[in-house]
Scaffold this active site. Structure first.
Site, mmCIF file in Angstrom:
data_model
loop_
_atom_site.group_PDB
_atom_site.id
_atom_site.type_symbol
_atom_site.label_atom_id
_atom_site.label_comp_id
_atom_site.label_asym_id
_atom_site.label_seq_id
_atom_site.Cartn_x
_atom_site.Cartn_y
_atom_site.Cartn_z
ATOM 1 N NE ARG A 149 3.630 5.251 -9.224
ATOM 2 C CZ ARG A 149 2.302 5.133 -8.989
ATOM 3 N NH1 ARG A 149 1.803 4.903 -10.125
ATOM 4 N NH2 ARG A 149 1.578 5.375 -7.973
ATOM 5 C CG HIS A 240 -1.741 1.301 1.844
ATOM 6 N ND1 HIS A 240 -1.985 0.173 0.946
ATOM 7 C CD2 HIS A 240 -1.321 2.292 0.948
ATOM 8 C CE1 HIS A 240 -1.826 0.701 -0.429
ATOM 9 N NE2 HIS A 240 -1.201 1.808 -0.263
ATOM 10 C CG HIS A 252 -6.267 7.822 -4.459
ATOM 11 N ND1 HIS A 252 -6.300 6.449 -4.235
ATOM 12 C CD2 HIS A 252 -5.075 8.139 -4.689
ATOM 13 C CE1 HIS A 252 -5.233 6.276 -4.362
ATOM 14 N NE2 HIS A 252 -4.210 7.093 -4.506
ATOM 15 C CG ASP A 325 -1.229 6.432 1.005
ATOM 16 O OD1 ASP A 325 -0.385 6.732 -0.247
ATOM 17 O OD2 ASP A 325 -2.349 5.760 0.655
#
Length: 600
Positions: A149, A240, A252, A325
């Protein structure tokens, strides 16, 4: 809710100060006392004097839009209004008292290091002036490589899989340490990294090169090293759990089903998380995946009590923070809906709820569950205690602010950039050199062509690196989906050069048909062609006639520079495959095994 009176506010300030002082001055701060450690007793006193709304707020990690906590752009105000009915991040914090805030580039949060430091200071000021007076866990996903990021001028490392290819835990430590230092310098005190998934499914659409590899022992060694080294500076987060590496669809957009036996899970997916826990991991992120052998109820692991409490808490003895998550992902939303998901996650054993898509609904759903008796106050306080322990351990309560004027002394320094280049050099993996064309001779004219995405141009970066090494190189990017005209132009250019380097990139297992056509057309010229795969290393399965093949696992500038150095021979290829390369016709057939790699 009624505002806490001044005496209660003063008590909370004093309680936070007391807890900090206790940890800093006690001869044995973790020494057991009746009812728990001295630290826990002080933190429990703080929790006792928080309102229910403030306690529930600590269980949430929210996003917000804007490069400033108090003065976002009109576009960012509109996004905050859409999600929260409020204009600014500061207003969101003051209303909901979240335990944490996560930063994203797409949310206009991470434009440059100086701006990030100003934003995080503003967020902390808002939190400290709110009802709880508790500073924030400020997080991001700085895995490096394809998930980062913070972009340049922050130091960019090539990501996990090339580090796995190096087999070098010193490199894993270097990447984690420098990343942690730079995050802390801009006020980010928690990193949602390392990825501890064992990516043994070549068709995995969401993990891939984010993993250190397909060998559980390799992933365990690298991930646990990253934990130890990053936690000198920030809180780390293993993800995860219970393991996303065997998924064949993206959580997702759907709910992956992991069809391992329990024995296989223990052998393959568990070892990295066991090693992370032994290394003292601060937090663990859940996966929105279904694992029937661990919980036959059909629930995603994020909502599974047998997985999170039964296995992670009771069997693996983990008592740190468990964070979900993102709750805006379809994998966790499909079965129960946005009002039930936060409550079910807490019942399963989660401590923090990350990015619910309808924040006010999620927040009030938890409050309602407590008021109705579905969730007990003691259950909420258990998670708040874990969150406060994490904040205390990582100096969030004692040092929430950063020196905005000192950022450049840490972020993107020449020493950090040089270290990243060395790490990238070590991961480049040579798979085939049948024509003995590598290293490239300085007497040869070289064309560098192939994949780019309109933002990143590895062809240009590689050509520039070769030129600086004294090799005459020309770049001809063809885009991510080269059409017939682009293929024809590349073929014509190849015929005017001695050697062609063609860059390929598959984000999934399969290399796109247009890239296959480009590569095969270049091979058909009869000139030597070096295929360079700049993401997943599986591309050679789709161009089996390629006689020269190199894998870099990342397309960013740092890896493009290393590729040029290896192609030119100024750096030797020392990487070994951290995953196997299968045959596209039969994924159970291995073309190149884990550990394969050659030198010149």
């Amino acid at each position: 809710m009624a505002a806490p009176n001044r005496s209660r506010r003063r008590f909370r300030v004093v309680a936070v100060a007391a807890s900090v002082a206790m940890v800093l001055t006690a001869a044995a701060p973790a020494q057991a006392a009746p009812g728990g450690s001295v630290t826990d007793l002080v933190l429990k006193q703080l929790i006792k004097h928080m309102t229910l709304e403030e306690k529930v707020g600590q269980l949430f990690v929210t996003q917000a839009w804007g490069e400033s906590a108090t003065n976002p752009s009109d576009a960012d105000k509109a996004k905050n209004q859409e999600y929260f009915g409020l204009d600014t991040a500061a207003q969101i914090i003051q209303k909901y008292h979240p335990g944490g805030v996560i930063l994203f580039q797409i949310n206009n949060n991470t434009n440059n290091p100086q701006q990030i430091a100003g934003l995080t200071n503003g967020l902390q000021k808002a939190a400290i002036s709110s009802g709880t007076h508790l500073p924030l866990l400020i997080s991001t996903d700085q895995e490096q490589g394809i998930v980062a990021r913070l972009r340049e001028p922050a130091t960019q490392f090539p990501g996990s899989m090339p580090v796995g290819a190096s087999r070098n835990t010193t490199d894993a430590c270097t990447a984690a340490s420098i990343t942690g230092q730079e995050l802390r310098a801009v006020g980010i005190n928690q990193n949602y990294s390392p990825d501890s998934d064992v990516n043994d499914n070549p068709a995995n659409p969401v993990i891939g090169v984010r993993s250190y590899g397909a060998d559980p022992a390799l992933v365990a060694s690298m991930a646990s090293t990253a934990v130890r080294c990053s936690q000198k500076y920030v809180a780390a987060t293993a993800k995860h759990f219970p393991g996303h590496g065997n998924a064949d669809n993206d959580s997702h957009t759907g709910l992956p089903i992991i069809r391992r036996t329990a024995d296989d899970w223990h052998k393959i997916d568990q070892p990295p998380f066991t090693a992370d826990i032994a290394a003292g991991i601060d937090s663990i992120m859940t996966a929105h995946i279904e694992v029937p052998s661990l919980d036959p109820a059909g629930d995603p692991a994020t909502l599974s009590q047998p997985i999170l409490t039964g296995i992670l808490r009771n069997q693996m003895h983990y008592d740190g923070v468990v964070v979900t998550d993102a709750l805006n992902m379809d994998g966790v939303r499909i079965k129960y809906g946005d009002a039930r998901v936060p409550v079910l996650a807490l019942e399963a054993g989660v401590d923090q709820l990350l990015m619910p898509p309808k924040f006010d609904l999620a927040y009030n759903s938890v409050l309602d569950a407590v008021r109705s008796g579905e969730l007990s106050v003691s259950r909420i306080e258990q998670s708040v205690l874990r969150v406060l322990r994490l904040k205390l351990k990582n100096r969030v309560l004692t040092q929430p602010f950063v020196n905005e004027q000192a950022v450049s002394r840490t972020v993107g320094t020449p020493q950090h950039l040089a270290a990243a280049q060395t790490v990238a050099d070590h991961g480049i993996t040579l798979i085939r050199n049948d024509d003995k064309v590598l290293p490239l001779a300085k007497s040869k004219k070289v064309l560098v062509t192939g994949w780019d995405n309109g933002v990143t141009f590895p062809t240009r970066a590689i050509a520039a690196g070769l030129t600086s090494a004294g090799i005459a190189a020309t770049a001809l990017p063809t885009g991510s989906v080269p059409n017939a005209s682009a293929v024809a132009s590349a073929v014509a250019a190849a015929q005017q050069n001695d050697v062609t380097v063609v860059v390929t990139r598959s984000s999934l297992l399969a290399l796109g048909a247009s890239q296959v056509a480009l590569t095969n057309a270049l091979i058909a010229t009869g000139k030597p062609v070096v295929v360079v795969a700049v993401q997943n290393p599986y591309d050679i399965g789709y161009v089996p006639t390629a006689r020269n093949y190199v894998a870099s696992y990342y397309y960013g500038a740092v890896s493009s520079a290393s590729l040029a150095r290896v192609l030119a021979g100024t750096v030797a290829p020392t990487g070994k495959l951290p995953v196997r390369i299968p045959s596209p016709a039969d994924l159970n057939t291995t073309l190149y095994p884990i550990g394969y790699g050659i030198g010149y």
